[in-house]
Structures are given as structure tokens and as C-alpha cells.
Motif scaffolding. Structure first.
Motif, PDB file in Angstrom:
ATOM      1  N   VAL A 116      -0.367  -1.017  29.946  1.00  0.00           N
ATOM      2  CA  VAL A 116       0.851  -0.904  29.148  1.00  0.00           C
ATOM      3  C   VAL A 116       0.504  -0.877  27.665  1.00  0.00           C
ATOM      4  O   VAL A 116      -0.386  -1.601  27.209  1.00  0.00           O
ATOM      5  N   GLY A 117       1.192  -0.030  26.912  1.00  0.00           N
ATOM      6  CA  GLY A 117       1.015   0.019  25.467  1.00  0.00           C
ATOM      7  C   GLY A 117       1.977  -0.935  24.777  1.00  0.00           C
ATOM      8  O   GLY A 117       3.129  -1.068  25.201  1.00  0.00           O
ATOM      9  N   LEU A 118       1.511  -1.601  23.733  1.00  0.00           N
ATOM     10  CA  LEU A 118       2.364  -2.500  22.950  1.00  0.00           C
ATOM     11  C   LEU A 118       2.244  -2.123  21.479  1.00  0.00           C
ATOM     12  O   LEU A 118       1.178  -2.254  20.874  1.00  0.00           O
ATOM     13  N   LEU A 119       3.340  -1.611  20.921  1.00  0.00           N
ATOM     14  CA  LEU A 119       3.377  -1.213  19.515  1.00  0.00           C
ATOM     15  C   LEU A 119       4.016  -2.337  18.707  1.00  0.00           C
ATOM     16  O   LEU A 119       5.191  -2.669  18.916  1.00  0.00           O
ATOM     17  N   LEU A 120       3.258  -2.914  17.796  1.00  0.00           N
ATOM     18  CA  LEU A 120       3.792  -3.984  16.952  1.00  0.00           C
ATOM     19  C   LEU A 120       4.346  -3.370  15.672  1.00  0.00           C
ATOM     20  O   LEU A 120       3.597  -2.856  14.837  1.00  0.00           O
ATOM     21  N   ALA A 121       5.670  -3.415  15.546  1.00  0.00           N
ATOM     22  CA  ALA A 121       6.356  -2.834  14.386  1.00  0.00           C
ATOM     23  C   ALA A 121       7.362  -3.836  13.830  1.00  0.00           C
ATOM     24  O   ALA A 121       8.408  -3.461  13.318  1.00  0.00           O
ATOM     25  N   GLY A 122       7.017  -5.135  13.925  1.00  0.00           N
ATOM     26  CA  GLY A 122       7.960  -6.167  13.526  1.00  0.00           C
ATOM     27  C   GLY A 122       7.589  -6.924  12.272  1.00  0.00           C
ATOM     28  O   GLY A 122       8.200  -7.940  11.950  1.00  0.00           O
ATOM     29  N   GLY A 123       6.592  -6.442  11.539  1.00  0.00           N
ATOM     30  CA  GLY A 123       6.151  -7.167  10.345  1.00  0.00           C
ATOM     31  C   GLY A 123       7.072  -6.958   9.158  1.00  0.00           C
ATOM     32  O   GLY A 123       7.971  -6.115   9.171  1.00  0.00           O
ATOM     33  N   PHE A 124       6.809  -7.724   8.102  1.00  0.00           N
ATOM     34  CA  PHE A 124       7.647  -7.641   6.904  1.00  0.00           C
ATOM     35  C   PHE A 124       7.074  -6.711   5.834  1.00  0.00           C
ATOM     36  O   PHE A 124       7.741  -6.423   4.853  1.00  0.00           O
ATOM     37  N   SER A 125       5.839  -6.262   5.997  1.00  0.00           N
ATOM     38  CA  SER A 125       5.234  -5.296   5.049  1.00  0.00           C
ATOM     39  C   SER A 125       5.329  -5.778   3.596  1.00  0.00           C
ATOM     40  O   SER A 125       5.659  -5.022   2.700  1.00  0.00           O
ATOM     41  N   ARG A 126       5.045  -7.052   3.379  1.00  0.00           N
ATOM     42  CA  ARG A 126       5.253  -7.626   2.048  1.00  0.00           C
ATOM     43  C   ARG A 126       4.396  -6.963   0.978  1.00  0.00           C
ATOM     44  O   ARG A 126       4.802  -6.865  -0.178  1.00  0.00           O
ATOM     45  N   ARG A 127       3.204  -6.502   1.351  1.00  0.00           N
ATOM     46  CA  ARG A 127       2.317  -5.894   0.345  1.00  0.00           C
ATOM     47  C   ARG A 127       2.779  -4.504  -0.072  1.00  0.00           C
ATOM     48  O   ARG A 127       2.350  -3.984  -1.089  1.00  0.00           O
ATOM     49  N   PHE A 128       3.662  -3.905   0.730  1.00  0.00           N
ATOM     50  CA  PHE A 128       4.085  -2.532   0.437  1.00  0.00           C
ATOM     51  C   PHE A 128       5.149  -2.478  -0.649  1.00  0.00           C
ATOM     52  O   PHE A 128       5.291  -1.489  -1.343  1.00  0.00           O
ATOM     53  N   GLY A 129       5.922  -3.544  -0.792  1.00  0.00           N
ATOM     54  CA  GLY A 129       7.010  -3.540  -1.766  1.00  0.00           C
ATOM     55  C   GLY A 129       8.356  -3.611  -1.077  1.00  0.00           C
ATOM     56  O   GLY A 129       8.461  -4.005   0.086  1.00  0.00           O
ATOM     57  N   ALA A 130       9.393  -3.205  -1.779  1.00  0.00           N
ATOM     58  CA  ALA A 130      10.772  -3.383  -1.294  1.00  0.00           C
ATOM     59  C   ALA A 130      11.102  -2.485  -0.103  1.00  0.00           C
ATOM     60  O   ALA A 130      11.912  -2.833   0.748  1.00  0.00           O
ATOM     61  N   GLN A 131      10.501  -1.301  -0.050  1.00  0.00           N
ATOM     62  CA  GLN A 131      10.824  -0.365   1.034  1.00  0.00           C
ATOM     63  C   GLN A 131      10.142  -0.772   2.338  1.00  0.00           C
ATOM     64  O   GLN A 131       9.096  -1.407   2.327  1.00  0.00           O
ATOM     65  N   ASN A 132      10.743  -0.403   3.443  1.00  0.00           N
ATOM     66  CA  ASN A 132      10.101  -0.613   4.740  1.00  0.00           C
ATOM     67  C   ASN A 132       9.041   0.472   4.922  1.00  0.00           C
ATOM     68  O   ASN A 132       9.355   1.650   5.068  1.00  0.00           O
ATOM     69  N   LYS A 133       7.781   0.046   4.908  1.00  0.00           N
ATOM     70  CA  LYS A 133       6.717   1.057   4.960  1.00  0.00           C
ATOM     71  C   LYS A 133       6.718   1.850   6.261  1.00  0.00           C
ATOM     72  O   LYS A 133       6.322   3.015   6.291  1.00  0.00           O
ATOM     73  N   LEU A 134       7.188   1.238   7.346  1.00  0.00           N
ATOM     74  CA  LEU A 134       7.155   1.934   8.630  1.00  0.00           C
ATOM     75  C   LEU A 134       8.082   3.135   8.665  1.00  0.00           C
ATOM     76  O   LEU A 134       7.940   4.021   9.506  1.00  0.00           O
ATOM     77  N   LEU A 135       9.048   3.175   7.740  1.00  0.00           N
ATOM     78  CA  LEU A 135       9.980   4.303   7.674  1.00  0.00           C
ATOM     79  C   LEU A 135       9.614   5.287   6.571  1.00  0.00           C
ATOM     80  O   LEU A 135      10.394   6.193   6.257  1.00  0.00           O
ATOM     81  N   GLN A 136       8.425   5.124   5.990  1.00  0.00           N
ATOM     82  CA  GLN A 136       7.984   6.052   4.942  1.00  0.00           C
ATOM     83  C   GLN A 136       7.397   7.316   5.568  1.00  0.00           C
ATOM     84  O   GLN A 136       6.706   7.257   6.590  1.00  0.00           O
ATOM     85  N   PRO A 137       7.685   8.471   4.956  1.00  0.00           N
ATOM     86  CA  PRO A 137       7.119   9.716   5.485  1.00  0.00           C
ATOM     87  C   PRO A 137       5.644   9.856   5.109  1.00  0.00           C
ATOM     88  O   PRO A 137       5.230   9.478   4.010  1.00  0.00           O
ATOM     89  N   LEU A 138       4.893  10.395   6.041  1.00  0.00           N
ATOM     90  CA  LEU A 138       3.505  10.752   5.765  1.00  0.00           C
ATOM     91  C   LEU A 138       3.485  12.103   5.055  1.00  0.00           C
ATOM     92  O   LEU A 138       4.526  12.688   4.761  1.00  0.00           O
TER      93      LEU A 138
END
Length: 199
Positions: free
Chosen positions: A12-34
Motif C-alpha cells: 500500500v502507498g501512503l502519501l503524507l501531505a499533512g504538514g504545515f510547511s512552515r519553512r515555505f511561508g504563508a502559502q501552502n506549498k503543496l498547492l504550488q504549481p511546478l
């Protein structure tokens, strides 16, 4: 999605996407476009579910748009509540969900949503190697990276982890049993912590 064949023991695959991304700044880094416009978390998710059709994603409780997109890819999505702020909380929620939905699982491959450049083929190899070892980790040019595979008998130890170390304590405890394999996938080392890493 649940295995219908009772003899099937999926990895089974487990994707961890629950962090706070504090080092990235105010935006949610997981929703940033590549660079190609695709969202970071979705790129990581697509590679994982392409390799492992039975996959779970742990997200922050308020990311409903991300949840919908992950579910459309085929993920079982669970939300980590706001009061659970450490990496261990997301990890343990994911492990419990995996055990609940896939009780016959033979192993778990843990991937991080801020590592969008890992190739699906690398994830497949990690899963395949779990037939030979309790712990599997890819290496690129001598450097160990992600994702890491854990045999199902290590799940109780994953449920004991605390703080922001994630599964590192389990990796350290079983150093001698770890199977590492060299790959040509530089993405196993490239995580995105700051906006500069997107470039």
C-alpha cells in the motif's frame, strides 16, 4: 478501493501531505504549481498511485480542494486534525488507515507530498524489493532518499513514533536489515522546502 481476492497481500502507498510547511511561508506549498503548471502534491500523488493502486493520502483537515483531487485519482483520503501538528501524527493516522482498509497488506511505501519528482518506476521497485527485506530504500549517487518501504510486521513500530522525526527512528532501529538499491532517479533526493526550491 479494497482488494477483493482474500489471498492478495498488496503493498500500500501512503502519501503524507499533512504538514504545515512552515519553512515555505504563508502559502501552502503543496498547492504550488511546478514549472509545468501541475500542483506539487498532485505530481507526487500521481507517481505513487501509478505504482501502487492501493494508496492512502493524509492531508490537513481544511484542504478540501486537495482532498477532492486526490480522491479523483483513486486515493483513500483521511484528514489530520488541526491539533495534531507533528509528523508522527500524520504517519500514525496513515498507518492505522492502511491497516483498516487493507488488512491483508504485505507492506507500506511511505512517500512525501513535497517530493514531486520521484518516478513511478522507482516506487514500483521499492515495493517489489519488500518481498526480500523488511525495509527498502532507494539510493542515488550514494545518497539514500525516498520513498521508503516497510514490511507489514513493522507497522506496530511505526505506530510508536513521536514528534517530527517521522519514521526515522524505525529506520535507525533496523539499520542492519535495510535493503538499499541504486537507482538513476535524482527525484528521490529533491524535496521542496522553500519557494526557491521550485525553480
Amino acid at each position: 478501493m479494497t482488494p477483493t481476492d482474500p489471498t492478495q497481500r498488496p503493498v500500500v502507498g501512503l502519501l503524507l501531505a499533512g504538514g504545515f510547511s512552515r519553512r515555505f511561508g504563508a502559502q501552502n506549498k503543496l498547492l504550488q504549481p511546478l514549472a509545468d503548471g501541475q500542483l506539487m502534491a498532485l505530481r507526487a500523488a500521481q507517481a505513487l498511485i501509478q505504482a501502487l493502486p492501493y494508496s492512502i493520502a493524509v492531508i490537513r483537515g481544511y484542504e478540501s480542494s486537495l482532498a477532492g483531487q486526490l480522491m479523483s485519482l483513486g486515493f483513500k483520503v483521511v484528514a489530520c486534525e488541526e491539533q495534531h501538528q507533528e509528523m508522527a501524527d500524520s504517519l500514525k493516522l496513515g498507518v492505522v488507515t492502511a491497516q483498516t482498509h487493507f488488512p491483508t497488506l504485505s507492506g507500506l511505501v511511505i512517500a512525501l507530498a513535497d517530493m514531486p519528482y520521484i518516478q513511478a518506476a522507482t516506487i514500483t521497485r521499492v515495493a517489489q524489493q519488500l518481498t526480500q527485506a523488511r525495509l527498502v530504500q532507494p539510493i542515488f549517487q550514494g545518497q539514500p532518499g525516498h520513498p521508503v518501504g516497510f514490511a507489514s510486521d513493522l507497522m506496530p513500530e511505526l505506530l510508536q513514533v513521536e514528534g517530527d522525526q517521522g519514521a526515522r527512528a524505525v529506520l535507525r532501529a533496523h539499520q542492519a536489515e535495510k535493503l538499499r538499491f541504486e537507482c538513476q532517479d535524482a527525484g528521490i533526493l529533491k524535496d521542496i522546502d522553500t519557494p526557491a526550491d521550485l525553480v
